[in-house]
Design a protein around this motif. Structure first.
Motif, PDB file in Angstrom:
ATOM      1  N   ARG A  31     -13.518  23.412  13.723  1.00  0.00           N
ATOM      2  CA  ARG A  31     -14.396  22.335  13.251  1.00  0.00           C
ATOM      3  C   ARG A  31     -15.687  22.867  12.614  1.00  0.00           C
ATOM      4  O   ARG A  31     -16.070  22.443  11.533  1.00  0.00           O
ATOM      5  N   ALA A  32     -16.400  23.781  13.267  1.00  0.00           N
ATOM      6  CA  ALA A  32     -17.679  24.271  12.730  1.00  0.00           C
ATOM      7  C   ALA A  32     -17.499  24.934  11.361  1.00  0.00           C
ATOM      8  O   ALA A  32     -18.349  24.780  10.479  1.00  0.00           O
ATOM      9  N   LEU A  33     -16.388  25.640  11.168  1.00  0.00           N
ATOM     10  CA  LEU A  33     -16.142  26.302   9.886  1.00  0.00           C
ATOM     11  C   LEU A  33     -15.692  25.309   8.817  1.00  0.00           C
ATOM     12  O   LEU A  33     -16.086  25.406   7.660  1.00  0.00           O
ATOM     13  N   VAL A  34     -14.856  24.348   9.205  1.00  0.00           N
ATOM     14  CA  VAL A  34     -14.411  23.307   8.270  1.00  0.00           C
ATOM     15  C   VAL A  34     -15.623  22.515   7.768  1.00  0.00           C
ATOM     16  O   VAL A  34     -15.710  22.179   6.581  1.00  0.00           O
ATOM     17  N   ASP A  35     -16.563  22.228   8.651  1.00  0.00           N
ATOM     18  CA  ASP A  35     -17.765  21.495   8.253  1.00  0.00           C
ATOM     19  C   ASP A  35     -18.594  22.249   7.219  1.00  0.00           C
ATOM     20  O   ASP A  35     -19.284  21.637   6.405  1.00  0.00           O
ATOM     21  N   LYS A  36     -18.522  23.580   7.207  1.00  0.00           N
ATOM     22  CA  LYS A  36     -19.257  24.396   6.226  1.00  0.00           C
ATOM     23  C   LYS A  36     -18.646  24.316   4.832  1.00  0.00           C
ATOM     24  O   LYS A  36     -19.317  24.543   3.836  1.00  0.00           O
ATOM     25  N   CYS A  37     -17.337  24.022   4.759  1.00  0.00           N
ATOM     26  CA  CYS A  37     -16.627  24.031   3.474  1.00  0.00           C
ATOM     27  C   CYS A  37     -16.995  22.810   2.635  1.00  0.00           C
ATOM     28  O   CYS A  37     -16.988  21.691   3.118  1.00  0.00           O
ATOM     29  N   LYS A  38     -17.271  23.050   1.379  1.00  0.00           N
ATOM     30  CA  LYS A  38     -17.576  21.978   0.431  1.00  0.00           C
ATOM     31  C   LYS A  38     -16.523  21.878  -0.663  1.00  0.00           C
ATOM     32  O   LYS A  38     -16.493  20.915  -1.418  1.00  0.00           O
ATOM     33  N   GLY A  39     -15.663  22.893  -0.765  1.00  0.00           N
ATOM     34  CA  GLY A  39     -14.648  22.892  -1.804  1.00  0.00           C
ATOM     35  C   GLY A  39     -13.678  24.028  -1.614  1.00  0.00           C
ATOM     36  O   GLY A  39     -13.762  24.786  -0.643  1.00  0.00           O
ATOM     37  N   ALA A  40     -12.738  24.134  -2.546  1.00  0.00           N
ATOM     38  CA  ALA A  40     -11.794  25.242  -2.572  1.00  0.00           C
ATOM     39  C   ALA A  40     -11.806  25.806  -3.987  1.00  0.00           C
ATOM     40  O   ALA A  40     -11.702  25.063  -4.962  1.00  0.00           O
ATOM     41  N   LEU A  41     -11.970  27.087  -4.088  1.00  0.00           N
ATOM     42  CA  LEU A  41     -11.959  27.766  -5.376  1.00  0.00           C
ATOM     43  C   LEU A  41     -10.532  28.213  -5.652  1.00  0.00           C
ATOM     44  O   LEU A  41      -9.882  28.807  -4.780  1.00  0.00           O
ATOM     45  N   ALA A  42     -10.014  27.903  -6.825  1.00  0.00           N
ATOM     46  CA  ALA A  42      -8.671  28.320  -7.223  1.00  0.00           C
ATOM     47  C   ALA A  42      -8.805  29.364  -8.319  1.00  0.00           C
ATOM     48  O   ALA A  42      -9.296  29.072  -9.404  1.00  0.00           O
ATOM     49  N   LEU A  43      -8.413  30.575  -8.003  1.00  0.00           N
ATOM     50  CA  LEU A  43      -8.427  31.655  -8.983  1.00  0.00           C
ATOM     51  C   LEU A  43      -7.016  31.778  -9.533  1.00  0.00           C
ATOM     52  O   LEU A  43      -6.062  31.919  -8.771  1.00  0.00           O
ATOM     53  N   GLU A  44      -6.893  31.714 -10.865  1.00  0.00           N
ATOM     54  CA  GLU A  44      -5.572  31.694 -11.484  1.00  0.00           C
ATOM     55  C   GLU A  44      -5.351  32.901 -12.370  1.00  0.00           C
ATOM     56  O   GLU A  44      -6.279  33.398 -12.997  1.00  0.00           O
ATOM     57  N   GLY A  45      -4.128  33.359 -12.389  1.00  0.00           N
ATOM     58  CA  GLY A  45      -3.748  34.458 -13.257  1.00  0.00           C
ATOM     59  C   GLY A  45      -2.237  34.538 -13.338  1.00  0.00           C
ATOM     60  O   GLY A  45      -1.522  33.764 -12.713  1.00  0.00           O
ATOM     61  N   ASP A  46      -1.747  35.494 -14.134  1.00  0.00           N
ATOM     62  CA  ASP A  46      -0.300  35.684 -14.205  1.00  0.00           C
ATOM     63  C   ASP A  46       0.020  37.137 -13.908  1.00  0.00           C
ATOM     64  O   ASP A  46      -0.840  38.006 -13.946  1.00  0.00           O
ATOM     65  N   PHE A  47       1.281  37.371 -13.598  1.00  0.00           N
ATOM     66  CA  PHE A  47       1.740  38.656 -13.092  1.00  0.00           C
ATOM     67  C   PHE A  47       3.069  39.002 -13.741  1.00  0.00           C
ATOM     68  O   PHE A  47       3.879  38.114 -14.025  1.00  0.00           O
ATOM     69  N   LEU A  48       3.314  40.284 -13.985  1.00  0.00           N
ATOM     70  CA  LEU A  48       4.559  40.771 -14.586  1.00  0.00           C
ATOM     71  C   LEU A  48       4.885  40.042 -15.885  1.00  0.00           C
ATOM     72  O   LEU A  48       5.895  39.343 -15.987  1.00  0.00           O
TER      73      LEU A  48
ATOM     74  N   SER B 234       5.689  36.337 -15.844  1.00  0.00           N
ATOM     75  CA  SER B 234       6.859  35.884 -15.097  1.00  0.00           C
ATOM     76  C   SER B 234       6.444  35.062 -13.877  1.00  0.00           C
ATOM     77  O   SER B 234       7.182  34.193 -13.435  1.00  0.00           O
ATOM     78  N   PHE B 235       5.279  35.385 -13.315  1.00  0.00           N
ATOM     79  CA  PHE B 235       4.761  34.689 -12.157  1.00  0.00           C
ATOM     80  C   PHE B 235       3.379  34.139 -12.476  1.00  0.00           C
ATOM     81  O   PHE B 235       2.561  34.840 -13.075  1.00  0.00           O
ATOM     82  N   ARG B 236       3.141  32.904 -12.093  1.00  0.00           N
ATOM     83  CA  ARG B 236       1.805  32.327 -12.170  1.00  0.00           C
ATOM     84  C   ARG B 236       1.244  32.361 -10.756  1.00  0.00           C
ATOM     85  O   ARG B 236       1.896  31.924  -9.809  1.00  0.00           O
ATOM     86  N   VAL B 237       0.032  32.873 -10.601  1.00  0.00           N
ATOM     87  CA  VAL B 237      -0.575  33.027  -9.285  1.00  0.00           C
ATOM     88  C   VAL B 237      -1.819  32.148  -9.199  1.00  0.00           C
ATOM     89  O   VAL B 237      -2.625  32.098 -10.129  1.00  0.00           O
ATOM     90  N   GLN B 238      -1.950  31.450  -8.083  1.00  0.00           N
ATOM     91  CA  GLN B 238      -3.139  30.656  -7.821  1.00  0.00           C
ATOM     92  C   GLN B 238      -3.584  30.963  -6.394  1.00  0.00           C
ATOM     93  O   GLN B 238      -2.891  30.631  -5.437  1.00  0.00           O
ATOM     94  N   ALA B 239      -4.727  31.636  -6.261  1.00  0.00           N
ATOM     95  CA  ALA B 239      -5.296  31.925  -4.948  1.00  0.00           C
ATOM     96  C   ALA B 239      -6.259  30.794  -4.602  1.00  0.00           C
ATOM     97  O   ALA B 239      -7.182  30.505  -5.362  1.00  0.00           O
ATOM     98  N   LEU B 240      -6.036  30.125  -3.463  1.00  0.00           N
ATOM     99  CA  LEU B 240      -6.869  29.005  -3.030  1.00  0.00           C
ATOM    100  C   LEU B 240      -7.781  29.482  -1.906  1.00  0.00           C
ATOM    101  O   LEU B 240      -7.303  29.918  -0.856  1.00  0.00           O
ATOM    102  N   ILE B 241      -9.095  29.400  -2.131  1.00  0.00           N
ATOM    103  CA  ILE B 241     -10.073  29.979  -1.222  1.00  0.00           C
ATOM    104  C   ILE B 241     -11.092  28.925  -0.804  1.00  0.00           C
ATOM    105  O   ILE B 241     -11.835  28.409  -1.653  1.00  0.00           O
ATOM    106  N   PRO B 242     -11.166  28.587   0.489  1.00  0.00           N
ATOM    107  CA  PRO B 242     -12.196  27.640   0.950  1.00  0.00           C
ATOM    108  C   PRO B 242     -13.590  28.247   0.753  1.00  0.00           C
ATOM    109  O   PRO B 242     -13.823  29.409   1.108  1.00  0.00           O
ATOM    110  N   VAL B 243     -14.493  27.457   0.150  1.00  0.00           N
ATOM    111  CA  VAL B 243     -15.833  27.956  -0.162  1.00  0.00           C
ATOM    112  C   VAL B 243     -16.910  26.969   0.287  1.00  0.00           C
ATOM    113  O   VAL B 243     -16.630  25.803   0.561  1.00  0.00           O
ATOM    114  N   ASP B 244     -18.145  27.449   0.300  1.00  0.00           N
ATOM    115  CA  ASP B 244     -19.267  26.663   0.804  1.00  0.00           C
ATOM    116  C   ASP B 244     -20.006  25.869  -0.269  1.00  0.00           C
ATOM    117  O   ASP B 244     -21.041  25.273  -0.002  1.00  0.00           O
TER     118      ASP B 244
END
Length: 151
Positions: free
Chosen positions: A98-115, A118-128
């Protein structure tokens, strides 16, 4: 699901964003009008997530409770701000203590491709913060669901 006035408000905001702000004149595609359109779309999605986040969160929790995959962590729906070749906004459910979830204000999605794309990558990162240039990762929180909006 959204009913009555809520559904009408959501449809009106999304319709306005899709119909009026997505089509920026080509001569100004990267200029002032393009930036205003992006700000209005981003602000609209952030507003919708703020307004209906609790309902979306409850829906996701009920959905996962139907299967043996729910957890006992605190959850919250936050806006996603995507960074990559093109910016996108959306929403995600985050999960953790709960205390950490309350700190989060959004999620950052970093996008790129690989090989060679052939692969699309999306890293989803909880941020403040929902400002991608001034945010830090909230350790101990994960993204448990991604919400897409049909337009």
């Amino acid at each position: 699901m959204l009913k009555g006035k809520k559904a009408i408000i959501v449809a009106a905001v999304l319709g306005f964003m899709a119909g009026n702000m997505v089509s920026v004149p080509k001569a100004d595609a990267g200029g002032v009008l393009g930036n205003i359109g992006k700000a209005v779309k981003t602000g609209g999605i952030v507003w919708l997530v703020d307004k209906y986040g609790n309902e979306l969160n409850t829906f996701i929790n009920k959905l996962t409770a139907k299967y043996p995959v729910s957890d006992s962590y605190a959850t919250k729906v936050v806006p996603i701000i995507a960074v990559g070749s093109k910016g996108y906004v959306g929403a995600a459910q985050i999960s953790g203590p709960r205390a950490l979830v309350d700190k989060c204000k959004g999620a950052l999605a970093l996008e790129g491709d690989f090989l060679n794309r052939s692969f699309r990558v999306q890293a989803l990162i909880p941020v403040d913060s929902i400002d991608p240039s001034h945010c830090t990762r909230v350790q101990g929180v994960g993204v448990s669901a991604k919400i897409d909006v049909a337009i």
